[in-house]
Motif scaffolding. Structure first.
Motif, mmCIF file in Angstrom:
data_model
loop_
_atom_site.group_PDB
_atom_site.id
_atom_site.type_symbol
_atom_site.label_atom_id
_atom_site.label_comp_id
_atom_site.label_asym_id
_atom_site.label_seq_id
_atom_site.Cartn_x
_atom_site.Cartn_y
_atom_site.Cartn_z
ATOM 1 N N UNK A 366 0.850 -1.188 0.000
ATOM 2 C CA UNK A 366 0.000 0.000 0.000
ATOM 3 C C UNK A 366 0.885 1.237 0.000
ATOM 4 N N UNK A 367 0.498 2.241 -0.772
ATOM 5 C CA UNK A 367 1.282 3.474 -0.844
ATOM 6 C C UNK A 367 0.352 4.608 -1.224
ATOM 7 N N UNK A 368 0.805 5.847 -1.141
ATOM 8 C CA UNK A 368 -0.062 6.961 -1.562
ATOM 9 C C UNK A 368 -0.289 6.931 -3.066
ATOM 10 N N UNK A 369 -1.513 7.226 -3.494
ATOM 11 C CA UNK A 369 -1.781 7.387 -4.921
ATOM 12 C C UNK A 369 -0.886 8.506 -5.435
ATOM 13 N N UNK A 370 -0.052 8.182 -6.396
ATOM 14 C CA UNK A 370 0.954 9.115 -6.873
ATOM 15 C C UNK A 370 2.362 8.677 -6.536
ATOM 16 N N UNK A 371 2.507 7.579 -5.760
ATOM 17 C CA UNK A 371 3.847 7.090 -5.467
ATOM 18 C C UNK A 371 4.461 6.511 -6.743
ATOM 19 N N UNK A 372 5.779 6.471 -6.783
ATOM 20 C CA UNK A 372 6.518 5.897 -7.921
ATOM 21 C C UNK A 372 6.180 6.592 -9.241
#
Length: 710
Positions: A366-372
């Motif tokens: 799970x990560x913030x939308x917009x990661x990577x």
């Protein structure tokens, strides 16, 4: 930076463990094939464990010093554990996957549930592959539901075709109807129709039965899941259909406990026309996730009216995301700066304090939308459901399933494997959302109540477009690109907030052409769908900002708005500072940060709006057009009778009795919420009956009549 709540996370974890199967993996199975295999070679992974859950297997192992990443291999085997096909690297674990890198885990998904496999894991140091671990073998869980038990034996088209096909609209309606018919816990309601006249159904699920009316559902602090707004992003929808079956027929303690304490609302397909055509937009081409504030389309209108009537305190909105480098489960809270800080903080805590932590436990990234590398997404448009929900004081998150396997899931060139991973990762997320709601409901409702009080006080600047920053720490993405800050530019800020907006007859009731086939709902109809209070004056229609959705109102009624309906006239306070002696209100009066040393009388047909004001005497209104009191102090009784317009009393302190009688409020029930009343609270013969919108009042005297439960 706001702080997370480790106690809540621990409680949620305990719920998942102690209340039975559903979100937490089952007990680990399997062990190395022979005792001699426990003697590890240099840099060999040891301690491999595999646990099973719905549609995925969690692998955990002891980390290898200096490892750059790990490869996960899966091999199909038969009942005798003989390989029936080649071993394939199905996963790559990297250090940015989770918040706790000292305990690596990987959620292996994409296989056909019920099959048997053998797993191995090996470390890589730079690009050098190290020895594989000893293998662990076992059977995955079959799809949820006993085939011999009616109801549990229902299956979607996606399940029966083993993910070769998505569930059609016809099969969805049949499946939905069977769940409704077979489960006393479920009531399926049609909340609207699409442009092409497809039904928009919603599961209303509770135990032993769902409450009978929307207001009764609202009293249970429900949670809502919106599953398929973009028609070509169906992974979440399939997860919602499976989840509805589990909630309808599950007998485990966790499910029964959850549904005994709240109501779950699931809208599997709001965009039925787009799903049937496999298009992002609806049949008019409209991206519905750019229409939740504007409500130009019947689909978004249906959902917003549902929010008005059922008042969920928390929500999730399901999507898919094309960035193949991103995490399994990018998430994002409501970021618009008009969202109350309490809602933003609680939403971010749900993501960082629960989803990241539980994701690390179960192996999901799970990560913030917009990661990577996706920083151009997840911005501040109030038209997006994530932001609309936040502006409606609902704790919530966006979910973006990574639509392709990407570098960390190299076996998903097979479309069925890819579809299964997406759907079961969504099922995990929505199940965790249920757990978070169950464990943190007091914090959620506290944040909502405080946010409503803040909004009704009409305090602070207004931002027309601009996001709250999303911190890049803690992990899973230290040092990586994250969601763009999207800070407001000066022309998107209004420091001097008006008291109300005044609309002309044409602006309020005039025909509009921004809907399907050039026919749009009037502004009056859209305001009613949002549930805002409006008062008709002698010179126009007044929409005060002293009400719960203060942050959304200017975005649609101010000429400075990025996407407004109309350019209403700003009405600024008519009185601030000190007034000595009685005050009689005729016409429209707005008091802001004022002090009135005497009684206030509101004459028939007049409108009073007061925020942050102290009144040293009684407030009497008989036959008034509208009364709005927010964050004010009244040192005396408050009596409102015979009012023909709107009434809103939120977050006030009243040193005396409050009486509401024979009010016929045309723009919805009187709001009496979050007040501290040092005397009795009585309500009689009001139509409709007043409501506290689930924000309790503190009343030292008796409560009677229609306000007995407020």
């Amino acid at each position: 930076m706001r702080t997370t709540k480790p106690t809540a996370v621990l409680l949620s974890t305990l719920l998942a463990v102690t209340l039975g199967a559903g979100t937490a993996p089952a007990v680990a199975f399997g062990q190395p094939a022979a005792p001699g295999s426990l003697a590890a070679e240099p840099n060999q992974v040891t301690g491999l464990r595999v646990s099973q859950a719905d549609g995925y297997a969690t692998l955990a192992w002891t980390p290898v010093a200096g490892a750059t990443d790990y490869q996960i291999e899966r091999t199909p085997v038969d009942a005798s554990d003989t390989a029936t096909g080649p071993g394939v690297v199905v996963g790559i674990w990297r250090p940015n996957r989770q918040v706790d890198n000292t305990s690596p885990t990987f959620a292996d998904a994409g296989f056909d549930p019920g099959q048997r496999f053998r797993w191995r894991v090996r470390a890589r140091i730079d690009t050098a592959e190290q020895p594989y671990s000893a293998p662990v073998t076992g059977s995955t869980l079959a799809p949820w539901g006993d085939p011999a038990v009616p109801g549990q034996n229902l299956r979607t088209q996606w399940e029966t075709t083993k993910a070769a096909q998505y569930t059609s609209d016809v099969d969805e309606y049949a499946y939905t109807a069977e769940i409704d018919r077979l489960s006393d816990r479920v009531r399926v309601v049609e909340i609207g129709r699409t442009v092409q006249d497809r039904p928009i159904n919603m599961f209303v699920i509770g135990h032993p039965a769902p409450p009978a009316t929307p207001a009764a559902v609202a009293a249970t602090s429900p949670l809502a899941i919106n599953c398929n707004v973009h028609g070509n992003e169906p992974g979440d929808r399939e997860a919602c259909l499976v989840l509805a079956r589990k909630l309808a027929f599950g007998t485990d303690a966790r499910t029964v406990d959850l549904l005994s304490h709240t109501t779950v609302l699931i809208v599997p397909t709001i965009n039925g026309d787009g799903r049937a055509a496999n298009t992002r937009g609806n049949s008019t081409g409209q991206d519905l996730n750019r229409d939740y504030s504007l409500i130009r389309q019947p689909e978004t209108t249906a959902y917003v009216e549902m929010l008005r009537d059922y008042r969920p305190v928390a929500g999730y909105d399901g999507h898919e995301y094309g960035n193949s480098q991103a995490g399994d489960l990018p998430m994002l809270p409501p970021r618009h700066q008009n969202v109350a800080k309490q809602i933003f903080d609680e939403s971010l805590d749900m993501i960082e304090g629960h989803m990241y932590v539980q994701g690390a436990r179960d192996g999901w990234w799970a990560c913030p939308y917009g990661c990577q590398g996706g920083s151009g997404v997840g911005l501040s448009e109030e038209t997006i459901l994530r932001n609309t929900l936040g502006l409606k004081n609902t704790v919530n998150s966006l979910l973006e399933l990574r639509s392709s396997g990407g570098q960390t899931r190299p076996d998903e060139g097979n479309s069925a494997n890819n579809r299964r991973r997406k759907t079961y990762s969504a099922l995990w997320t929505f199940s965790q959302f249920l757990d978070y709601h169950r464990a943190n409901l007091p914090a959620i409702t506290k944040a909502r109540g405080e946010a409503i009080g803040f909004q009704a006080s009409n305090t602070g600047r207004l931002v027309f477009r601009g996001s709250r920053p999303i911190p890049l720490h803690p992990a899973p993405h230290p040092g990586e690109a994250g969601p763009r800050d999207d800070l407001p530019v000066p022309e998107m800020i209004l420091d001097d907030a008006p008291c109300a907006y005044k609309l002309t007859e044409e602006q309020y009731n005039g025909a509009r052409t921004d809907g399907p086939d050039g026919v749009g709902a009037t502004v009056a109809q859209r305001i009613a769908a949002h549930g805002w209070k409006v008062v008709k004056g002698t010179d126009g229609y007044y929409v005060p900002l002293a009400q719960p959705e203060r942050g959304l109102i200017p975005l649609l009624l101010d000429e400075q708005g990025a996407e407004e309906w109309v350019a209403g006239s700003r009405v600024h306070p008519t009185r601030t500072g000190r007034h000595n002696g009685p005050l009689t209100v005729s016409g429209f009066a707005c008091l802001e940060d004022a002090t009135v040393n005497g009684p206030v009388t509101v004459l028939p047909g007049a409108i009073l709006v007061a925020t942050g004001t102290t009144i040293s005497g009684p407030v009497n209104a008989a036959g008034a057009a509208g009364i709005f009191l927010g964050d004010s102090t009244v040192r005396g009784p408050v009596s409102v009778a015979g009012t023909t317009g709107a009434i809103s009393l939120i977050g006030n302190t009243v040193s005396g009795p409050v009486s509401m009688a024979v009010n016929n409020t045309g723009s919805g029930p009187a709001l009496i919420a979050g007040n501290s009343v040092h005397g009795p609270l009585s309500c009689a013969v009001n139509s409709p009956a007043p409501t506290n919108i689930e924000v309790a009042n503190s009343v030292r005297g008796p409560r009677s009549g229609q306000c007995a439960a407020l």
